[in-house]
Design a protein around this motif. Structure first.
Motif, PDB file in Angstrom:
ATOM      1  N   PHE A 161       0.835  -1.204   0.000  1.00 57.67           N
ATOM      2  CA  PHE A 161       0.000   0.000   0.000  1.00 57.67           C
ATOM      3  C   PHE A 161       0.869   1.253   0.000  1.00 57.67           C
ATOM      4  CE2 PHE A 161      -2.221   3.433   2.158  1.00 57.67           C
ATOM      5  CZ  PHE A 161      -3.469   3.434   1.548  1.00 57.67           C
ATOM      6  N   ALA A 162       1.861   1.285   0.855  1.00 60.63           N
ATOM      7  CA  ALA A 162       2.692   2.484   1.006  1.00 60.63           C
ATOM      8  C   ALA A 162       3.507   2.797  -0.234  1.00 60.63           C
ATOM      9  CB  ALA A 162       3.626   2.316   2.204  1.00 60.63           C
ATOM     10  N   ASN A 163       3.693   1.822  -1.115  1.00 56.07           N
ATOM     11  CA  ASN A 163       4.496   2.025  -2.311  1.00 56.07           C
ATOM     12  C   ASN A 163       3.700   1.875  -3.602  1.00 56.07           C
ATOM     13  OD1 ASN A 163       7.518   2.182  -1.304  1.00 56.07           O
ATOM     14  ND2 ASN A 163       6.541   0.568  -0.112  1.00 56.07           N
ATOM     15  N   ASP A 164       2.402   1.820  -3.497  1.00 53.15           N
ATOM     16  CA  ASP A 164       1.544   1.690  -4.671  1.00 53.15           C
ATOM     17  C   ASP A 164       1.582   3.001  -5.464  1.00 53.15           C
ATOM     18  OD1 ASP A 164      -0.509   1.391  -6.527  1.00 53.15           O
ATOM     19  OD2 ASP A 164      -1.850   0.390  -5.114  1.00 53.15           O
ATOM     20  N   PRO A 165       1.968   2.977  -6.739  1.00 52.18           N
ATOM     21  CA  PRO A 165       1.998   4.214  -7.530  1.00 52.18           C
ATOM     22  C   PRO A 165       0.662   4.944  -7.536  1.00 52.18           C
ATOM     23  CG  PRO A 165       3.118   2.456  -8.700  1.00 52.18           C
ATOM     24  CD  PRO A 165       2.454   1.818  -7.516  1.00 52.18           C
ATOM     25  N   MET A 166      -0.420   4.211  -7.370  1.00 48.24           N
ATOM     26  CA  MET A 166      -1.742   4.838  -7.316  1.00 48.24           C
ATOM     27  C   MET A 166      -1.851   5.785  -6.117  1.00 48.24           C
ATOM     28  SD  MET A 166      -5.299   2.712  -7.354  1.00 48.24           S
ATOM     29  CE  MET A 166      -6.791   3.394  -8.066  1.00 48.24           C
ATOM     30  N   GLU A 167      -1.038   5.529  -5.104  1.00 45.95           N
ATOM     31  CA  GLU A 167      -1.071   6.279  -3.857  1.00 45.95           C
ATOM     32  C   GLU A 167      -0.097   7.454  -3.838  1.00 45.95           C
ATOM     33  OE1 GLU A 167      -2.726   7.004  -1.055  1.00 45.95           O
ATOM     34  OE2 GLU A 167      -1.489   5.944   0.387  1.00 45.95           O
ATOM     35  N   LEU A 168       0.858   7.473  -4.758  1.00 49.72           N
ATOM     36  CA  LEU A 168       1.982   8.397  -4.644  1.00 49.72           C
ATOM     37  C   LEU A 168       1.847   9.577  -5.600  1.00 49.72           C
ATOM     38  CD1 LEU A 168       4.851   5.764  -4.369  1.00 49.72           C
ATOM     39  CD2 LEU A 168       3.579   6.880  -2.519  1.00 49.72           C
ATOM     40  N   ARG A 169       1.945  10.777  -5.047  1.00 50.32           N
ATOM     41  CA  ARG A 169       1.821  11.991  -5.848  1.00 50.32           C
ATOM     42  C   ARG A 169       2.920  12.976  -5.440  1.00 50.32           C
ATOM     43  NH1 ARG A 169      -0.132  11.341  -9.536  1.00 50.32           N
ATOM     44  NH2 ARG A 169      -2.302  10.939  -8.973  1.00 50.32           N
ATOM     45  N   ALA A 170       3.716  13.409  -6.405  1.00 55.45           N
ATOM     46  CA  ALA A 170       4.730  14.427  -6.146  1.00 55.45           C
ATOM     47  C   ALA A 170       4.047  15.772  -5.957  1.00 55.45           C
ATOM     48  CB  ALA A 170       5.722  14.486  -7.303  1.00 55.45           C
ATOM     49  N   LEU A 171       4.372  16.448  -4.851  1.00 57.65           N
ATOM     50  CA  LEU A 171       3.788  17.742  -4.525  1.00 57.65           C
ATOM     51  C   LEU A 171       4.880  18.689  -4.043  1.00 57.65           C
ATOM     52  CD1 LEU A 171       0.702  16.628  -2.375  1.00 57.65           C
ATOM     53  CD2 LEU A 171       0.717  17.136  -4.816  1.00 57.65           C
ATOM     54  N   SER A 172       4.573  19.968  -4.042  1.00 59.21           N
ATOM     55  CA  SER A 172       5.485  20.918  -3.415  1.00 59.21           C
ATOM     56  C   SER A 172       5.491  20.639  -1.913  1.00 59.21           C
ATOM     57  CB  SER A 172       5.036  22.354  -3.676  1.00 59.21           C
ATOM     58  OG  SER A 172       3.864  22.659  -2.938  1.00 59.21           O
ATOM     59  N   SER A 173       6.611  20.905  -1.278  1.00 53.70           N
ATOM     60  CA  SER A 173       6.715  20.628   0.154  1.00 53.70           C
ATOM     61  C   SER A 173       5.675  21.406   0.955  1.00 53.70           C
ATOM     62  CB  SER A 173       8.124  20.953   0.656  1.00 53.70           C
ATOM     63  OG  SER A 173       8.451  22.314   0.390  1.00 53.70           O
ATOM     64  N   SER A 174       5.373  22.633   0.535  1.00 49.79           N
ATOM     65  CA  SER A 174       4.400  23.435   1.284  1.00 49.79           C
ATOM     66  C   SER A 174       2.999  22.839   1.189  1.00 49.79           C
ATOM     67  CB  SER A 174       4.394  24.876   0.781  1.00 49.79           C
ATOM     68  OG  SER A 174       4.058  24.933  -0.600  1.00 49.79           O
ATOM     69  N   VAL A 175       2.617  22.364   0.003  1.00 48.82           N
ATOM     70  CA  VAL A 175       1.303  21.744  -0.162  1.00 48.82           C
ATOM     71  C   VAL A 175       1.245  20.429   0.594  1.00 48.82           C
ATOM     72  CG1 VAL A 175      -0.280  20.677  -1.823  1.00 48.82           C
ATOM     73  CG2 VAL A 175       0.790  22.874  -2.345  1.00 48.82           C
ATOM     74  N   ASN A 176       2.297  19.643   0.494  1.00 44.80           N
ATOM     75  CA  ASN A 176       2.318  18.353   1.179  1.00 44.80           C
ATOM     76  C   ASN A 176       2.221  18.520   2.688  1.00 44.80           C
ATOM     77  OD1 ASN A 176       2.622  15.469   1.328  1.00 44.80           O
ATOM     78  ND2 ASN A 176       4.747  15.789   1.925  1.00 44.80           N
ATOM     79  N   GLN A 177       2.921  19.508   3.221  1.00 44.56           N
ATOM     80  CA  GLN A 177       2.883  19.726   4.669  1.00 44.56           C
ATOM     81  C   GLN A 177       1.543  20.270   5.124  1.00 44.56           C
ATOM     82  OE1 GLN A 177       6.456  22.058   5.447  1.00 44.56           O
ATOM     83  NE2 GLN A 177       7.689  20.514   4.371  1.00 44.56           N
ATOM     84  N   ALA A 178       0.901  21.063   4.275  1.00 44.39           N
ATOM     85  CA  ALA A 178      -0.442  21.549   4.615  1.00 44.39           C
ATOM     86  C   ALA A 178      -1.437  20.396   4.617  1.00 44.39           C
ATOM     87  CB  ALA A 178      -0.876  22.624   3.623  1.00 44.39           C
ATOM     88  N   LYS A 179      -1.290  19.468   3.696  1.00 48.10           N
ATOM     89  CA  LYS A 179      -2.173  18.303   3.618  1.00 48.10           C
ATOM     90  C   LYS A 179      -1.937  17.365   4.791  1.00 48.10           C
ATOM     91  CE  LYS A 179      -3.266  14.407   0.564  1.00 48.10           C
ATOM     92  NZ  LYS A 179      -2.732  13.298   1.373  1.00 48.10           N
ATOM     93  N   SER A 180      -0.697  17.043   5.057  1.00 44.74           N
ATOM     94  CA  SER A 180      -0.295  16.207   6.186  1.00 44.74           C
ATOM     95  C   SER A 180      -1.102  14.910   6.223  1.00 44.74           C
ATOM     96  CB  SER A 180      -0.436  16.998   7.490  1.00 44.74           C
ATOM     97  OG  SER A 180       0.099  16.289   8.579  1.00 44.74           O
ATOM     98  N   ASP A 181      -1.701  14.587   7.382  1.00 47.08           N
ATOM     99  CA  ASP A 181      -2.477  13.355   7.543  1.00 47.08           C
ATOM    100  C   ASP A 181      -3.973  13.589   7.419  1.00 47.08           C
ATOM    101  OD1 ASP A 181      -0.169  11.911   7.959  1.00 47.08           O
ATOM    102  OD2 ASP A 181      -0.325  11.884  10.135  1.00 47.08           O
TER     103      ASP A 181
END
Length: 231
Positions: A161-181
């Protein structure tokens, strides 16, 4: 844990449509630090995806989750970016960066594996960001997946699950940190036109792995894709 096979056509079709929209080779017309992105058509059938996921009143926090794999830690989803299904010798993170970034440069001697340069048109904000400001996000946060039922899976399934390409999206660090969990009802992409594709992406993962969503998430999905209220 059995990964869902029924309804696969709808899920895979949605995933392909999303991937096409987020394909790094697609010309978004860069203009400075941000771009104007035309609103994409909603990918897939929201109603079909919602029909495939169980809707519950709430998802409780389940103790025991630890992403860290340091000595003594639970290592709940396995070592980071270590895909048990891959035999290429290249980790999941670098494979996804190579696929999703533009003008990619690889480190010499790594057989086109280790990405050392490139840039991303962030799919959720429209910003152009250099590799140094790119992070790889799990569309369905691992902690959210754990609480929704992944705590019951065996370690091998969690690592898949953690490595499924369907799950993985490259984002800017600021967007990723805002999304978080955040769950689906707690965060949406800053670009309004990116919200429905994000919803479809999120629900496709939940349907594939037979994980439930909450009533609030269902309603947030409906709102993001401008559908009629669901009863």
């Amino acid at each position: 844990m059995r990964i869902r096979r029924s309804g696969a056509v709808a899920v895979v079709g949605a995933a392909i449509a999303i991937a096409a929209w987020l394909n790094p080779s697609f010309d978004l017309g860069y203009r400075g630090d941000t771009v104007a992105i035309a609103a994409p058509e909603a990918a897939g059938d929201l109603a079909s995806l919602l029909d495939q996921v169980k809707v519950v009143d709430r998802i409780n926090d389940v103790p025991g989750y630890e992403r860290s794999c340091k000595r003594g830690d639970a290592c709940s989803f396995g070592p980071a970016w270590n895909d048990p299904r891959d035999v290429s010798g290249c980790d999941a993170r670098n494979r996804e960066l190579a696929r999703q970034l533009r003008d990619v440069v690889f480190k010499d001697g790594t057989r086109n594996c280790k990405v050392i340069a490139g840039w991303l048109q962030d799919p959720y904000s429209g910003e152009r960001v250099d590799l140094r400001d790119v992070e790889l996000d799990h569309t369905v946060a691992l902690h959210r997946a754990w609480n929704a039922g992944a705590w019951q899976w065996d370690s091998h399934t969690r690592q898949i699950f953690a490595n499924d390409p369907m799950e993985l999206r490259a984002l800017s660090s600021s967007v990723n940190q805002a999304k978080s969990d955040a769950a689906l009802d707690e965060w949406m992409p800053p670009l309004p036109q990116a919200r429905c594709p994000f919803v479809i992406d999120y629900l496709s993962v939940m349907a594939k792995y037979e994980l439930p969503i909450t009533v609030r998430e269902r309603d947030a999905a409906a709102a993001a894709c401008a559908t009629a209220p669901l009863s």
